[in-house]
Write an enzyme that holds these catalytic residues in place. Structure first.
Site, PDB file in Angstrom:
ATOM      1  N   GLY A 156       0.838  -1.193   0.000  1.00  0.00           N
ATOM      2  CA  GLY A 156       0.000   0.000   0.000  1.00  0.00           C
ATOM      3  C   GLY A 156       0.869   1.237   0.000  1.00  0.00           C
ATOM      4  O   GLY A 156       2.030   1.202  -0.440  1.00  0.00           O
ATOM      5  N   ARG A 157       0.321   2.322   0.520  1.00  0.00           N
ATOM      6  CA  ARG A 157       1.058   3.583   0.438  1.00  0.00           C
ATOM      7  C   ARG A 157       2.333   3.583   1.274  1.00  0.00           C
ATOM      8  O   ARG A 157       3.342   4.176   0.897  1.00  0.00           O
ATOM      9  CB  ARG A 157       0.136   4.743   0.822  1.00  0.00           C
ATOM     10  CG  ARG A 157      -0.844   5.047  -0.305  1.00  0.00           C
ATOM     11  CD  ARG A 157      -2.046   5.803   0.163  1.00  0.00           C
ATOM     12  NE  ARG A 157      -2.860   5.002   1.076  1.00  0.00           N
ATOM     13  CZ  ARG A 157      -4.108   5.289   1.413  1.00  0.00           C
ATOM     14  NH1 ARG A 157      -4.698   6.352   0.931  1.00  0.00           N
ATOM     15  NH2 ARG A 157      -4.770   4.507   2.244  1.00  0.00           N
ATOM     16  N   ARG A 239       1.565  -4.984  12.177  1.00  0.00           N
ATOM     17  CA  ARG A 239       0.746  -5.335  13.333  1.00  0.00           C
ATOM     18  C   ARG A 239       1.252  -6.621  13.946  1.00  0.00           C
ATOM     19  O   ARG A 239       1.700  -7.532  13.215  1.00  0.00           O
ATOM     20  CB  ARG A 239      -0.703  -5.574  12.922  1.00  0.00           C
ATOM     21  CG  ARG A 239      -1.563  -4.342  12.876  1.00  0.00           C
ATOM     22  CD  ARG A 239      -1.828  -3.770  14.272  1.00  0.00           C
ATOM     23  NE  ARG A 239      -2.609  -2.562  14.228  1.00  0.00           N
ATOM     24  CZ  ARG A 239      -2.123  -1.335  14.044  1.00  0.00           C
ATOM     25  NH1 ARG A 239      -0.820  -1.153  13.897  1.00  0.00           N
ATOM     26  NH2 ARG A 239      -2.915  -0.287  14.033  1.00  0.00           N
ATOM     27  N   GLU A 268       0.877  -7.348  22.510  1.00  0.00           N
ATOM     28  CA  GLU A 268       1.614  -6.222  23.075  1.00  0.00           C
ATOM     29  C   GLU A 268       0.722  -5.449  24.062  1.00  0.00           C
ATOM     30  O   GLU A 268      -0.503  -5.432  23.881  1.00  0.00           O
ATOM     31  CB  GLU A 268       2.122  -5.285  21.955  1.00  0.00           C
ATOM     32  CG  GLU A 268       1.020  -4.666  21.109  1.00  0.00           C
ATOM     33  CD  GLU A 268       1.567  -3.888  19.911  1.00  0.00           C
ATOM     34  OE1 GLU A 268       2.377  -4.413  19.150  1.00  0.00           O
ATOM     35  OE2 GLU A 268       1.136  -2.734  19.757  1.00  0.00           O
ATOM     36  N   HIS A 286       6.297  -0.318  19.433  1.00  0.00           N
ATOM     37  CA  HIS A 286       5.256   0.188  18.516  1.00  0.00           C
ATOM     38  C   HIS A 286       5.377   1.706  18.332  1.00  0.00           C
ATOM     39  O   HIS A 286       4.465   2.468  18.671  1.00  0.00           O
ATOM     40  CB  HIS A 286       3.861  -0.183  19.051  1.00  0.00           C
ATOM     41  CG  HIS A 286       2.808  -0.177  17.973  1.00  0.00           C
ATOM     42  ND1 HIS A 286       1.737  -1.039  17.949  1.00  0.00           N
ATOM     43  CD2 HIS A 286       2.655   0.607  16.874  1.00  0.00           C
ATOM     44  CE1 HIS A 286       0.973  -0.784  16.900  1.00  0.00           C
ATOM     45  NE2 HIS A 286       1.515   0.208  16.232  1.00  0.00           N
ATOM     46  N   ILE A 287       6.509   2.117  17.771  1.00  0.00           N
ATOM     47  CA  ILE A 287       6.790   3.553  17.652  1.00  0.00           C
ATOM     48  C   ILE A 287       7.016   4.000  16.211  1.00  0.00           C
ATOM     49  O   ILE A 287       7.507   5.106  15.972  1.00  0.00           O
ATOM     50  CB  ILE A 287       8.019   3.959  18.509  1.00  0.00           C
ATOM     51  CG1 ILE A 287       9.288   3.234  18.043  1.00  0.00           C
ATOM     52  CG2 ILE A 287       7.752   3.704  19.983  1.00  0.00           C
ATOM     53  CD1 ILE A 287      10.574   3.801  18.659  1.00  0.00           C
TER      54      ILE A 287
HETATM   55  C1  DGY Z   1      -1.031   2.819  13.072  1.00  0.00           C
HETATM   56  O1  DGY Z   1      -1.160   3.953  12.641  1.00  0.00           O
HETATM   57  O2  DGY Z   1      -1.740   1.875  12.698  1.00  0.00           O
HETATM   58  C2  DGY Z   1       0.002   2.613  14.116  1.00  0.00           C
HETATM   59  O3  DGY Z   1       0.420   1.296  14.152  1.00  0.00           O
HETATM   60  C3  DGY Z   1      -0.513   3.030  15.450  1.00  0.00           C
HETATM   61  O4  DGY Z   1      -1.453   2.103  15.919  1.00  0.00           O
END
Ligand code: DGY
Length: 332
Positions: A156-157, A239, A268, A286-287
């Site tokens: 995707g993008r 994810r 998580e 998750h950053i």
């Molecule tokens: C998103 O934008 O999906 C990031 O993983 C934050 O949840």
């Protein structure tokens, strides 16, 4: 007239939250926490709108506890925490934060790939541990990224933004996606479509950018890891649950693959203990979208959607990134 109530599940930029105050009674959480189902229900019971994050699952049960809810804005592009069918069925609009984070997440995918391939985390831990008394010429050998083959699963993008960065590294980009991209986009990204088996077998570095769906659960498990090169790097900025974390821990331990850079985890904030034991993995909480500018842009977009759903702001009546436009919550 009493103002509608908006519940904000996690603290963020007060100046952006303030844009809601002329139109809403704002109930904003002041600390980051995980809500038990009953706590979530109590908060949603009085909310006309909600701004939530990945940790808040808005499903049929949550919706049943939310008689006034008209709109849910998700702070993230991925929205597997929202049951869109249930929301739509209940006439509740929902939005996410696409596009504003593409380049920032792409930067971070490269950061994890480079760090994992070149053993940055492991070397830093060793140095901080006071173990640098001299350097072996053959110490800390990692894998090159420049000139190698980068595989992208999910184009995707964000995947396209990752691909465009490969030009400066003179790397070859292969991708696999549910549907093949238009040839103009393939050319712009200098990316070649292959089947998943070829992608697994040919990539020196494989980056996962898939949305989480039931079909994508464990898209990378023991069999897929075994199909990769023993020197390969796996990067997941998409994810948790797309990778089988237990299988990854085994693959990193027994040399099935070389290294990993992982930002998202099954369950998580808990992290599989087998991953924590390994040195050949860079782990982050998750950053990927967490740059100063992009997190502000995401918050702004979520607020714009809520304002618009209630007839306010520059997009009044038309939430700019609504996921179920058929609903168009006109609660003004
Ligand atoms: C998103 O934008 O999906 C990031 O993983 C934050 O949840």
């Amino acid at each position: 007239m009493t103002k509608p109530t908006v519940w904000i599940s996690r603290p963020f930029f007060p100046d952006i939250v303030d844009r809601l105050r002329p139109h809403f009674d704002v109930r904003a959480e002041t600390e980051e926490r995980k809500f038990a189902a009953a706590e979530l229900a109590a908060r949603l019971a009085v909310a006309d709108a909600a701004i939530v994050g990945l940790a808040e699952r808005i499903d049929a049960t949550a919706i049943a506890a939310a008689p006034r809810l008209r709109f849910v804005a998700n702070l993230g592009v991925g929205y597997n925490n929202l049951d869109i069918a249930a929301l739509t069925g209940a006439g509740i609009g929902a939005s996410n934060t696409p596009d504003v984070l593409n380049e920032t997440v792409a930067d971070y995918a490269w950061a994890l790939m480079l760090a994992a391939a070149r053993r940055v985390g492991e070397a830093e831990r060793w140095l901080r541990d006071g173990q640098w008394h001299g350097s072996r010429f053959e110490g800390w050998l990692g894998a090159d990224v420049h000139g190698r083959t980068i595989g992208i699963l999910g184009m995707g993008r964000i995947g396209q933004a990752i691909a465009r960065r490969a030009v400066g590294f003179r790397a070859r980009v292969l991708y696999h996606n549910r549907s093949r991209l238009a040839s103009a986009i393939e050319r712009e990204c200098a990316a070649t479509y292959v089947d998943k088996a070829t992608l697994l077998a040919s990539s020196d570095h494989l980056i996962l950018v898939l949305p989480y769906t039931p079909e994508n659960h464990h898209a990378i498990g023991a069999a897929e890891l075994a199909a990769m090169k023993p020197t390969a790097t796996l990067v997941n900025i998409a994810r948790g649950g797309i990778v089988d974390d237990a299988a990854l821990a085994r693959a990193l331990a027994d040399g099935t693959i070389g290294a990993a850079g992982i930002d998202v985890f099954e369950g998580e904030p808990a992290v599989h203990p087998g991953l924590l034991e390994r040195q050949n993995i860079v782990l982050s909480p998750h950053i990927a979208s967490a740059s100063r500018d992009t997190r502000r842009d995401m918050a702004t977009l979520a607020v714009d959607n809520v304002l618009a759903a209630f007839g306010h702001g520059p997009h009044a009546g038309q939430p700019p990134t609504i996921l179920n436009p058929g609903v168009l919550a006109d609660a003004s």
